[in-house]
Design an enzyme around this catalytic site. Structure first.
Site, PDB file in Angstrom:
ATOM      1  N   LEU A  93       0.870  -1.168   0.000  1.00  5.75           N
ATOM      2  CA  LEU A  93       0.000   0.000   0.000  1.00  5.75           C
ATOM      3  C   LEU A  93       0.914   1.226   0.000  1.00  5.75           C
ATOM      4  O   LEU A  93       1.803   1.353   0.843  1.00  5.75           O
ATOM      5  CB  LEU A  93      -0.887   0.008   1.249  1.00  5.75           C
ATOM      6  CG  LEU A  93      -1.639   1.309   1.536  1.00  5.75           C
ATOM      7  CD1 LEU A  93      -2.609   1.626   0.409  1.00  5.75           C
ATOM      8  CD2 LEU A  93      -2.398   1.212   2.857  1.00  5.75           C
ATOM      9  N   GLU A  94       0.711   2.089  -0.995  1.00  3.33           N
ATOM     10  CA  GLU A  94       1.501   3.318  -1.069  1.00  3.33           C
ATOM     11  C   GLU A  94       0.636   4.448  -0.540  1.00  3.33           C
ATOM     12  O   GLU A  94      -0.420   4.737  -1.109  1.00  3.33           O
ATOM     13  CB  GLU A  94       1.899   3.575  -2.535  1.00  3.33           C
ATOM     14  CG  GLU A  94       2.763   4.795  -2.728  1.00  3.33           C
ATOM     15  CD  GLU A  94       3.131   5.014  -4.213  1.00  3.33           C
ATOM     16  OE1 GLU A  94       2.338   4.621  -5.092  1.00  3.33           O
ATOM     17  OE2 GLU A  94       4.200   5.568  -4.468  1.00  3.33           O
ATOM     18  N   ILE A  95       1.067   5.046   0.540  1.00  5.79           N
ATOM     19  CA  ILE A  95       0.292   6.149   1.122  1.00  5.79           C
ATOM     20  C   ILE A  95       0.954   7.456   0.727  1.00  5.79           C
ATOM     21  O   ILE A  95       2.182   7.603   0.824  1.00  5.79           O
ATOM     22  CB  ILE A  95       0.203   5.994   2.654  1.00  5.79           C
ATOM     23  CG1 ILE A  95      -0.725   4.821   2.976  1.00  5.79           C
ATOM     24  CG2 ILE A  95      -0.296   7.273   3.306  1.00  5.79           C
ATOM     25  CD1 ILE A  95      -0.883   4.529   4.435  1.00  5.79           C
ATOM     26  N   THR A 129       5.621   4.839  -7.010  1.00  9.81           N
ATOM     27  CA  THR A 129       5.576   3.606  -7.814  1.00  9.81           C
ATOM     28  C   THR A 129       5.253   3.887  -9.277  1.00  9.81           C
ATOM     29  O   THR A 129       5.951   3.419 -10.174  1.00  9.81           O
ATOM     30  CB  THR A 129       4.546   2.624  -7.234  1.00  9.81           C
ATOM     31  OG1 THR A 129       3.334   3.308  -7.020  1.00  9.81           O
ATOM     32  CG2 THR A 129       5.024   2.023  -5.937  1.00  9.81           C
TER      33      THR A 129
END
Lengths: 475, 760
Positions: free
Chosen positions: B509-511, B547
């Site tokens: 998960l990219e926050i 990403t």
């Protein structure tokens, strides 16, 4: 020989005519009541509540509880229920047309008689104008039947209720597999030969494997014995303790049977067989014998065995419940009041059988009583380990605080007041019928041993539980 | 005598754990001092059974480090020497962990392979002593029994495990690029059979207790208990110990046999394995499979096969020697260091460095029941979060609900859930078309179509109904969060949560935080992500975040390479053989050509020439022809339901021919192409680090590997940049030395455009 004689004598009131019974009962009971020490002061003189009708038990009966696969094995559930109803009619001589409603509890349902209460009532000669319904709540189904009746009376909807329960474990519905059923149903609808053939061509041999009724908890797929073994382990109840408790149950049941205390039993002439007059599961053994048994569920190191578990049982029970004023108007001398009751439920996995622990303090609180006020405890004994685990849980402040949200423990019941005439371990446990047996045992014990309040409690599949206060009817 | 008794009673009074057990007699043969100095192990005797309890201080898990090992041997020697003791039980006092494995840092601190081999030899010797113990030893396993822990357990005479979800057995060494180095490669095949042992050691998979029982890996199961007179976990361990003690007694009294009854299939199997030809065939098959799957990029699996083979064919001595030598060799490989780096990184990215949020999010609302929305819902409801799934249409909502149900039901089929648990989990999900109940939401995650004006619209709609504390998270893969937040009344509550598809499988998960996002909002988003079981990187807002931004220049290079006439299939095989899980051309199809086009255009605008190389025209033409990738059935490949081998889309030939660029021979070898792809990725990752989009290099590595499938054997882009002799990189960047210069400090400007394009 003498024992046989006394036995028939003791059973006489049950079988003989109403008048005789009336004559005998006051004789045997009143003396007892008088002998009972009235010295103990109670928290409350009575549990009667203003503006709420008093509900009384006029009387209750059960046919002998038999190990499944014995004398009742060729019957159907409604036959047993019918026998219990007939027994109740004989015992109480109640005019059929005063009965407003009939409620029966049952667990494993015979598909043909899914409303077994109605089929049995019709067969027992009750008026076809008396409606009947069936309830199910696992091992507290009969309790649910009784409390449903209490509700109907207390709310003024009915005056006279017959509540009971029945279970026939000798025969259970074994079904075709879902695939087979589906194919059969589709075959029903198929119109042409072609359609039928194409359906039949889909048949596979594994369609024939039958589906047994699950003995396991639906939510967890765990059998009750397995859960009981884990419960016993969680509370560190030893195998020896369990065996000793089971032995106590059998010994007390044997004693009660021999002394004719199990007066709720009515004989049942089984069609094509002998007349059954007594429970056949009572088998006091020795600790040595019991120690030899292998664990039945958690193998090879578990502690729950066949000897310290209740066995699969066939049986039925029935009770006549009335509004007090109605009973008096009809000229009855009721046996007991049915007072406050509660239902509880908790985690069906790890606390499946802890119903009594949760229900007991709650019902006492509701009634405004304490453990000391109770003269007769009648708990359903599913497993020795379950009873002993409940004792430990009830006696634990830690458990009360962490799981029940209570400040202190309620305390475990004193053994000398507990299930003195045997319990489900020895008398048997027809799932749907046990509730009435418990209430009648409490009522009869209060009359026989003296005392005012009885506490009935039971656990049930689904992680549910029940407790009720029974108050002796003043002489 | 009196003194020793006094010491015994003293230690009983002080050690609280012992006090809990009635009948527990603590013995201290070597005096009180020894007992006090032991920090990992404590030991007592019940009847004639010694109970050895492992409990490493200040840690949630027990790991086999030198200290623990030496204390353990000390205790075992006492047990073997004692007359009172006839058998022993090994158990952990930590709920949820038996022994989680060997201490990785112990290996990391070694300088040479010989040192590592030495560690392995010591481990082997210790466990051999256990195996040959004259007094039966029962391992009582509750919780993780992995790696060295498993090797320890299988050296014992008997194993009892609790049958719960936390209890798993496994040999995950291969995932760290090493092998089971304490006799595991030798004992495991004998215990569970060669095929099962290979499966365990080559996949590193965790085996649940009930399965382990069926395999013969454990001898007895103990069901976990519920609460009794003390907490369930505590009592369960106590019960496990009681049962283990009974069995230990039974074993020493010879009432229980350690021989297992083998089923017919097992007997047949072991007969087959006694035939050399069959064995050779198995080795060959396994080796082929491994080569095919690892593309020769990972040395550990082959060495595992080798060590097993040596042990079986040449005997124990040779087997142990081979195991320890290979263990030493593997520990020194770049691959192993890369994988261990990722392991550490993963552990770091499973922590919330932003602290505990002021209000724990319990009620979630997800907008959009598409693939992503439903995926997010699935990983939320099964962790007990009450979740609203809202969509605009009933059909869309129904599709999403079905996706969640199917995801859960698949777990039922795999027996990871019961059907009852599935139903109760599914009841956490509420599907709806309106904003009812949003007033209770603690966090709203929008997963609507990637269109800024749409996102603005839903943000405004949502802000009208949610409470003040509610976080608004956008699941976008490329739209800058500050642009989304521009219309917000409360931009401090707006954050990006970029999930990867399929959400229930992809761990990352990219926050994304903007300048205005408050720390508490970030903490809340991370907490929810962790609850959902995600590995989390927190990056700064910017075009493409981290990403997507890294992927874009690589994708540009992909287009360029395709334009140069390389076949999609060939390109795919070049990328997968470099260690990417999915081929580059396939990846475009999977992501969606329209999405790729969108991102390329946006990021191309934002970053200019550095993202050039390939022509976006290629994607534009594909979109105009309806070749949107897998979702439309055609992209670079043709996708048909039920057809496994996909064919190249021949309609692409025309498009590719019209955009053809002549290849440059000096950068067009297979290896060149691979490096051209990976260096553009690495280059951009390092740029992100330099610009502060990434807070730490670790997050860059974790994000690339877990979110984009960057080859794990390279350890992630930043790791690769530091550790690899990036020959291709140097050449591509005209030797202008960004690699060299930045390798140390990562501060200087990274040269933006690889040479292949500059000289174009």
């Amino acid at each position: 020989m003498t024992s046989m004689l006394t036995y028939t004598f003791k059973n006489l009131p049950n079988t003989s005519k109403w008048a005789l019974q009336f004559f005998v009962r006051p004789l045997s009971c009143s003396s007892q009541l008088q002998a009972a020490p009235a010295t103990q002061t109670k928290s409350k003189k009575t549990l009667a509540k203003p503006n709420i009708r008093n509900v009384v038990v006029v009387d209750g009966v059960r046919i002998p509880f038999l190990q499944s696969g014995t004398s009742y094995k060729d019957l159907m559930p409604h036959d047993l229920a019918r026998a219990a109803l007939s027994g109740l009619l004989t015992r109480t001589n109640v005019p059929k047309d005063v009965v407003d409603y009939i409620i029966f509890g049952t667990v494993i349902q015979e598909v043909k008689t899914s409303n077994v209460a109605r089929e049995a009532a019709l067969g027992a000669g009750f008026s076809d104008k008396t409606p009947a319904h069936t309830v199910t709540m696992a091992c507290i189904s009969a309790n649910q039947a009784m409390t449903t009746g209490i509700g109907l009376i207390a709310s003024g909807q009915c005056d006279v209720i017959v509540a009971g329960g029945v279970e026939l474990m000798s025969d259970v519905p074994i079904r075709h597999s879902r695939k087979m059923r589906k194919m059969m149903l589709e075959l029903n609808k198929a119109k042409t030969l072609g359609q039928r053939l194409s359906l039949i061509s889909k048949f596979r041999l594994n369609f024939l494997s039958p589906e047994l009724p699950a003995v396991a908890e639906f939510s967890t797929s765990e059998t009750m014995g397995h859960s009981a073994d884990r419960l016993a382990a969680a509370f560190a109840v030893s195998r020896l303790d369990q065996d000793e408790y089971a032995l106590r149950s059998h010994s007390l049941a044997k004693k009660a049977q021999d002394e004719g205390l199990l007066s709720d039993v009515v004989p049942f002439k089984v069609p094509g067989r002998e007349t059954v007059t007594k429970d056949n599961g009572i088998r006091p053994s020795s600790l040595e014998q019991m120690a030899k048994l292998k664990p039945a569920f958690i193998k090879p190191y578990g502690t729950v065995t066949a000897a310290n578990s209740s066995f699969l049982t066939d049986g039925a029970s029935a009770m006549l419940i009335m509004a007090e004023e109605k009973a008096l108007a009809l000229g009855y001398k009721p046996k007991a009041y049915l007072r406050d009751f509660v239902y509880v439920s908790q985690d069906p996995k790890d606390q499946l059988l802890l119903g009594p622990t949760y229900a007991t303090p709650k019902v006492l609180e509701k009634a405004g009583l304490t453990m000391n006020d109770i003269d007769a405890f009648e708990f359903h004994e599913a497993f020795s380990g379950q009873i002993l685990a409940n004792f430990k849980a009830m006696d634990s402040d830690w458990f009360a605080q962490n799981y029940m949200g209570r400040k202190t423990k309620v305390g475990s019941p004193p053994l000398e007041k507990f299930n003195n005439w045997g319990g489900s371990l020895s008398l048997g446990h027809p799932f749907g019928a046990t509730g009435c047996r418990l209430v009648m045992a409490a009522a009869n014990r209060l009359r026989k041993e003296g005392g005012q309040y009885g506490l009935v409690a039971a656990c049930a599949a689904g992680g549910q539980g029940h407790a009720m206060i029974v108050e002796a009817y003043p002489k | 005598m009196v003194a020793s008794r006094a010491i015994g009673s003293l230690s009983r009074a002080t050690a609280s754990r012992m006090r809990r057990c009635p009948g527990y007699i603590c013995r201290s043969f070597s005096g009180s001092s020894a007992l006090q100095t032991r920090t990992h192990i404590n030991y007592g005797v019940k009847g004639d059974v010694a109970v050895v309890r492992i409990n490493s201080p200040n840690s949630k898990v027990n790991t086999l480090n030198k200290e623990l090992q030496s204390e353990f041997m000390e205790v075992m020697n006492e047990i073997w020497a004692s007359d009172q003791v006839r058998s022993a039980v090994l158990i952990s006092s930590k709920p949820g962990c038996f022994i989680a494995g060997a201490d990785i840092n112990m290996l990391a601190s070694c300088k040479t392979s010989e040192e590592v081999t030495q560690i392995s030899r010591e481990g082997q010797r210790t466990f051999e002593k256990l195996e040959k113990s004259p007094k039966p030893i029962v391992a009582a396993i509750s919780g993780a029994c992995l790696g060295g822990g498993l090797e320890l357990a299988i050296s014992c005479q008997y194993r009892i495990a609790t049958k719960d979800r936390k209890t798993v057995l496994g040999a995950p060494e291969v995932l760290l690029g090493i092998l089971p180095g304490a006799g595991g490669t030798q004992r495991l095949p004998k215990m569970v059979g060669v095929p099962a042992a290979f499966d365990m050691m080559l996949t590193g998979r965790n085996i649940r207790a009930d399965r382990a029982k069926k395999m013969g890996l454990v001898d007895q199961l103990v069901d976990p208990l519920g609460p009794g007179l003390k907490p369930a976990e505590e009592r369960t361990i106590e019960y496990l110990e009681e049962v283990a003690v009974t069995f230990a007694k039974g074993l020493s009294d010879k009432k229980i046999s350690i021989k297992r009854d083998k089923g017919l299939i097992d007997k047949l199997m072991s007969y087959a394995m006694s035939i050399p030809f069959v064995r050779q065939q198995i080795y060959k098959k396994v080796e082929e499979k491994v080569r095919k799957q690892t593309k020769g990029l990972y040395p550990a699996p082959l060495k595992i096969i080798d060590a097993v083979k040596t042990g079986i064919e040449q005997g124990n001595e040779a087997g142990y020697l081979s195991e320890s030598q290979k263990f030493g060799e593997l520990a020194m490989t770049r691959e192993s260091k890369a994988l261990m780096g990722l392991y550490h990184g993963q552990v770091l990215c499973k922590k919330n460095k932003f602290g505990t949020p002021q209000k724990e999010a319990k009620h979630l609302a997800i907008l959009g029941a598409g693939l992503m929305g439903a995926g997010i819902a699935q990983v939320s409801v099964d962790k007990g979060l009450r979740t609203i799934l809202k969509d605009a249409t009933l059909a869309g909502l129904g599709r999403g609900q079905q996706q969640v149900f199917k995801g859960l039901n698949d777990k039922v089929k795999k027996k990871a859930l019961t059907s009852f648990e599935r139903d109760s989990i599914f009841s956490n999900l509420t599907g709806q078309l309106d904003y009812q109940g949003f007033e209770k939401a603690d966090m709203v995650i929008e997963a609507v179509f990637e269109d800024l004006s749409l996102k603005h619209r839903v943000l405004k709609e949502v802000e009208a109904v949610i409470p003040d504390h509610c976080v608004f998270a956008s699941n976008t893969s490329a739209l800058p969060i500050n642009e989304i937040a521009a219309v917000s009344k409360r931009p401090e509550k707006v954050i990006g949560m970029h999930y990867f598809s399929p959400v229930d499988k992809m761990q990352l998960l990219e926050i994304i935080t903007t300048d205005k996002t408050s720390k508490d909002t970030t903490a809340s988003a991370v907490a929810v992500g962790l609850k959902q079981g995600k590995v989390i990187i927190v990056v700064k807002d910017g075009p493409g975040f981290y990403t997507t931004r890294c992927l874009a220049p690589m994708m540009s290079e992909v287009l360029r390479i395709l334009q140069e006439g390389v076949e999609p299939k060939k390109l795919d095989s070049l990328t997968t053989s470099f260690g990417f899980p999915v081929g580059a051309a396939t990846l475009v199809d999977e992501v969606g050509v329209d999405v790729a086009k969108h991102v390329s255009e946006d990021l191309g605008k934002a970053f200019g020439e550095r993202f050039g190389g390939g022509s976006v025209e290629l994607l534009k033409q594909m979109v105009s022809r309806g070749f949107l990738g897998r979702k439309s059935g055609k992209g670079f490949y043709i996708y048909q339901e039920g057809v496994k081998n996909k064919n190249v889309n021949s309609d692409m030939d025309g498009i590719l021919a019209s955009l053809k660029v002549p290849p440059k021979s000096e950068v067009s070898s297979d290896e060149d192409i691979q490096y051209r792809l990976v260096t553009r990725f690495v280059n951009e990752a390092v740029m992100c680090l330099q610009e502060g989009i990434l807070a730490t290099p670790t997050e860059g590595d974790i994000g690339a590997v877990f979110g984009l499938g960057f080859p794990p054997c390279l350890g992630g882009p930043v790791f690769a940049f530091r550790a690899l002799p990036l020959r291709g990189s140097v050449r591509c960047s005209e030797g202008s030395g960004p690699a060299q210069e930045v390798r140390g400090r990562l501060r200087k400007t990274v040269h933006p455009v690889p040479a292949a394009h500059r000289s174009r």
